[in-house]
Design an enzyme around this catalytic site. Sequence first.
Site, PDB file in Angstrom:
ATOM      1  N   ASP A   1     -64.454 -29.692   4.570  1.00  0.00           N
ATOM      2  CA  ASP A   1     -64.568 -28.949   5.826  1.00  0.00           C
ATOM      3  C   ASP A   1     -65.367 -27.667   5.589  1.00  0.00           C
ATOM      4  OD1 ASP A   1     -62.962 -30.850   7.008  1.00  0.00           O
ATOM      5  OD2 ASP A   1     -61.119 -29.690   6.707  1.00  0.00           O
TER       6      ASP A   1
HETATM    7  N1  URA Z   1     -58.577 -32.202   3.415  1.00  0.00           N
HETATM    8  C1  URA Z   1     -58.856 -31.354   4.414  1.00  0.00           C
HETATM    9  O1  URA Z   1     -58.056 -31.159   5.314  1.00  0.00           O
HETATM   10  N2  URA Z   1     -60.027 -30.699   4.401  1.00  0.00           N
HETATM   11  C2  URA Z   1     -60.943 -30.831   3.406  1.00  0.00           C
HETATM   12  O2  URA Z   1     -61.986 -30.194   3.429  1.00  0.00           O
HETATM   13  C3  URA Z   1     -60.628 -31.725   2.358  1.00  0.00           C
HETATM   14  C4  URA Z   1     -59.446 -32.406   2.389  1.00  0.00           C
END
Ligand code: URA
Length: 204
Positions: free
Chosen positions: A74
Amino acid sequence: MTVADEVVTDPARDVDESSGVLVDGDPVRPEGVEVHILNKPKGVVSTARDTHGRPTVTEFVPSARRLYPVGRLDVDTTGLILLTNDGELANQLTHPRYEVAKTYLVRVGRAVHDEALRALRDGVDLDDGRTAPAKVRQLEPGVLELTIHEGRKHQVKRMCEAVGFPVKELTRIAFGPLRLEKLAPGRHRRLTAPEIERLRSSTR
Ligand code: URA
């Protein structure tokens, strides 16, 4: 140079990928495969291009070759992401069948009780189904080390939210056999041939 354990000095010796060519004991691959490990900073997107003009992970790893991120983090998640020009390796590393382990440092801001830890370990019901058992340790109150083998969208955030502990900060610290170690945010390094071999073995 050795080919299938036989010392070879003839520079015209024909070989291919299956010949087992070693130079100084290290395997030689066809020229051109690059794998880089990057510590993704916050605010950087993990796609090759962004339609909103935000910085992308590929801008942090200069290369003459076209590199693609292996999986996604993310935009507000930091930590270990791989970039490679080997599309087949990238597909294998992200394919659910191979269940490559991914470890995260998760800050939730307050101590997590045993019941929530147990639920994370056993599997959490999300709107796209129950998660597979995860490995979880509370390193200090409010800070978890969580290892999962799946790669669903926002999975760690959704798991923690589902047990009552929304994530405040998320960092990936390991991917398969690789650890982030001392790589500072925004820094990258190219993996060595033995590291790439270990990564390939984690998908076999
Ligand atoms: N899980 C998440 O919620 N976000 C990420 O970036 C990676 C794993």
